[in-house]
Design a protein around this motif. Sequence first.
Motif, PDB file in Angstrom:
ATOM      1  N   LEU A 156       0.833  -1.210   0.000  1.00 41.25           N
ATOM      2  CA  LEU A 156       0.000   0.000   0.000  1.00 41.25           C
ATOM      3  C   LEU A 156       0.869   1.263   0.000  1.00 41.25           C
ATOM      4  CD1 LEU A 156      -2.607  -1.143   2.699  1.00 41.25           C
ATOM      5  CD2 LEU A 156      -2.855  -1.236   0.202  1.00 41.25           C
ATOM      6  N   ARG A 211       2.416  -0.641   4.060  1.00 45.60           N
ATOM      7  CA  ARG A 211       1.851  -1.866   4.617  1.00 45.60           C
ATOM      8  C   ARG A 211       1.612  -2.881   3.503  1.00 45.60           C
ATOM      9  NH1 ARG A 211      -3.368  -0.302   7.751  1.00 45.60           N
ATOM     10  NH2 ARG A 211      -3.452   1.168   6.011  1.00 45.60           N
ATOM     11  N   ILE A 212       1.634  -4.161   3.880  1.00 46.25           N
ATOM     12  CA  ILE A 212       1.483  -5.244   2.901  1.00 46.25           C
ATOM     13  C   ILE A 212       0.139  -5.924   3.140  1.00 46.25           C
ATOM     14  CG2 ILE A 212       2.404  -7.478   2.148  1.00 46.25           C
ATOM     15  CD1 ILE A 212       5.155  -6.458   3.403  1.00 46.25           C
ATOM     16  N   ILE A 213      -0.651  -6.074   2.084  1.00 43.60           N
ATOM     17  CA  ILE A 213      -1.893  -6.836   2.226  1.00 43.60           C
ATOM     18  C   ILE A 213      -1.942  -7.945   1.186  1.00 43.60           C
ATOM     19  CG2 ILE A 213      -3.214  -4.852   3.102  1.00 43.60           C
ATOM     20  CD1 ILE A 213      -4.654  -4.843   0.313  1.00 43.60           C
TER      21      ILE A 213
END
Lengths: 468, 468
Positions: free
Chosen positions: B179, B183-185
């Motif tokens: 993102l 952050r990693i999703i």
Amino acid sequence: MPEGTAAMTPRTAPDALIAELKDLLGERLSTAAAVREQHGRDESFHPVAPPDAVAFAQSTEEVAAIVKACARVGVPVVAFGTGTSLEGHVAAIHGGICIDVSGMNRIVAVRPEDMDVTVQAGVTRKQLNEHLRDTGLFFPIDPGADASLGGMAATRASGTNAVRYGTMRENVLALTVVLADGRIIRTARRARKSAAGYDLTRLFVGSEGTLGVITEVTLKLYGIPEAILSAVCPFPGVAEAVNTVIQTIQTGVPIARIEFLDDNQIRAVNNFSKTSYAEVPTLFFEFHGSDAGVAEQVEMVQAIAAEHGGTDFQWARSTEDRERLWHARHNAYYAGLSMKPGGKGFSSDVCVPISRLAECIVETKKDLEASDLFTAVVGHVGDGNFHVLFVFDPDNPAEIAEAKRLNARVVDRALAMDGTCTGEHGVGLGKMQYLEAEHGRDALDVMAAVKRALDPANIMNPGKVVGV
Amino acid sequence: MPEGTAAMTPRTAPDALIAELKDLLGERLSTAAAVREQHGRDESFHPVAPPDAVAFAQSTEEVAAIVKACARVGVPVVAFGTGTSLEGHVAAIHGGICIDVSGMNRIVAVRPEDMDVTVQAGVTRKQLNEHLRDTGLFFPIDPGADASLGGMAATRASGTNAVRYGTMRENVLALTVVLADGRIIRTARRARKSAAGYDLTRLFVGSEGTLGVITEVTLKLYGIPEAILSAVCPFPGVAEAVNTVIQTIQTGVPIARIEFLDDNQIRAVNNFSKTSYAEVPTLFFEFHGSDAGVAEQVEMVQAIAAEHGGTDFQWARSTEDRERLWHARHNAYYAGLSMKPGGKGFSSDVCVPISRLAECIVETKKDLEASDLFTAVVGHVGDGNFHVLFVFDPDNPAEIAEAKRLNARVVDRALAMDGTCTGEHGVGLGKMQYLEAEHGRDALDVMAAVKRALDPANIMNPGKVVGV
């Protein structure tokens, strides 16, 4: 079973809003208790939460006017089609205005040469297929209930045909949507593919009325197959039936339907639909194609089934025979409920990668068999999707707790297998508690950011899908 | 031809950021002019806009660290795969850091039993299919170029096989995304269907790096068909060829590829690929299925083509013959360019409902024939998608103006037919000017709201897709 309703403040519609909507809609705005009550529930166990009033809209423009009026005073808006959802989607837990679109039942345009159709949101799938009868085309998505197509888009519904034809995700070409401020958008053109910006169609499909109200739906249609053949086949055990499905899918057979029913479910079907199927794990099949294509598929599937002890195929070729067969399957939920007079039901809806399906169902059956609760397993197993129906006495807290315990174990098992807590029913109220385990906090934050961006005052079906 | 670049302020990476990234990546952070230049262009006519530095990432975590560092100082991030986009997608028009993911070329997991695969974003489609060779499975989406799968997801790519297998929209099961704040999703589980909240997968597919950086892609795979047969057939005219396509689709033949090339394009192909096709409107076909299934499809398509004067089918059955045939088709763009030494090209990419396709192409051909510019028409006509390649002298303003004029007419014509300005190339810089006409101001506002919600500082590939 409802969750997440604790800290919510109802935002009751003020009298002035009711009066304004009465001016707009006349008799089509109802505050009668019976009407409100009927619109505050779906087919699930979630408790009734009636809206303050029900607005029976007849056009996109009317929906827009209603939403605008509600937005001005910060009152919630809940869209309602046929009320056949299964997770409390339509419960007006914050109060507000229910917009019933069932009167928006006009088929706007059928375009046989493009194999697509545009309908108002209140058109039901059976109404559409009835209308299409003479065109040689049909709309395949079939969740069982005769749901509205707007509602099916809103919940990303699928059902028995999805293994071949996809879900609403794959079959909606475009939507007309009323936004949270009353503006009207169309999410896409009718081209079969497009790379022109963010995929607004897919953003609203499955958003359950929390980002906007769907008022028109443009759908793909398919040619009615030259040949359709259905069948039922009993199997010696759960694993044998499910492994037949897995191998059929892995072999690439373009099967149209492949449904699993466990022994309890078959017993319930026999009881409810007066059929006499052997009360063992069973598959229901449907084959679509040319005559030669169907013959080829049948040959492959029979060979696979035989390897797993499934040899006693009962065939249904005529429209009447096929309809009888699928009618029995479609009534599985009501059949299950019939096994416990006065009982209520709710249904799990997990979906896992197909390689894990046999293990997932077999483990789940062990849990269920160790319980005193009546349960039945039925599933769109070609997609890896199955339901456990839990039937319980709504006045017996121990039975409710037992159903919750078993359900939580099914969901945990599916998530551990890289599956989802809901393949097709949607989140509503009942699945919100599982989304963080499924998606992680940061992905849920992205959903919440999208919700806040499109509905900053949180008036669109508030308290569903994602907390903000 | 670039548009919308006027009022943009570059946000140059400060020395401290470059130093920080150098610490993180060592030699894998380059500020060399040649490297920056190479990463500031794609295969389009859009002018080079080099980033301030190129970061060669090797993992999702590294991408996250780079994005976090950029976010802290508000410097743009542009993801780069193979640089084969066609609308200036990778041009660093605001400056900033280019993240080259071509080193992220690991195939993370192949799961034949689930018919899916997870790859890092830099894996190319040819690399994947090479890797899959012994599994009996393949990944069908084929945009011509050997693009990275991350880039194909980011641009919602499709190509010649989409008529049967769908586009990246239908074939991505899940994405790992970094993102805008680092952050990693993961956008979804591996279940084939899910109704668990907003469709984040489809939100990022086609977002062209403007909402996040795709670092891993989970894709559907398909069994390699038992039989594959390709063919070329000349037609007496454009309408005859296109009407053959329309009727084939409407009849429901599950054709795998059906491609149109006009007389100019065939002439260019003959010139470039040393083939000797008749220089008339021509269809390229491919049939996938069982032996019997392919025979049935061939029979139906031959009958339809014959009704439209297409009888001279040339068949290609062996892998080598089929590869030669499709190699010629895939080089259509370069073949077109070869017709004007020193010429540059750009390509329209409209897609219309199939019933309007013949009219759209015939009207467009009239325009093109009245012009002195060299143009060629080629298309994935089974989806209603076709390209006009305009070849012009980049130093001749009159030729550039003429190409722009003709292109605008193609787009206007497609939009008037409820089509899209881009079927598969994406928006980038070149199509931003058409989005309002296609979607309307309010739908574009929704896209902009989503963009602001997910990238409030506007650092993710800024100035592309949608203005904020």
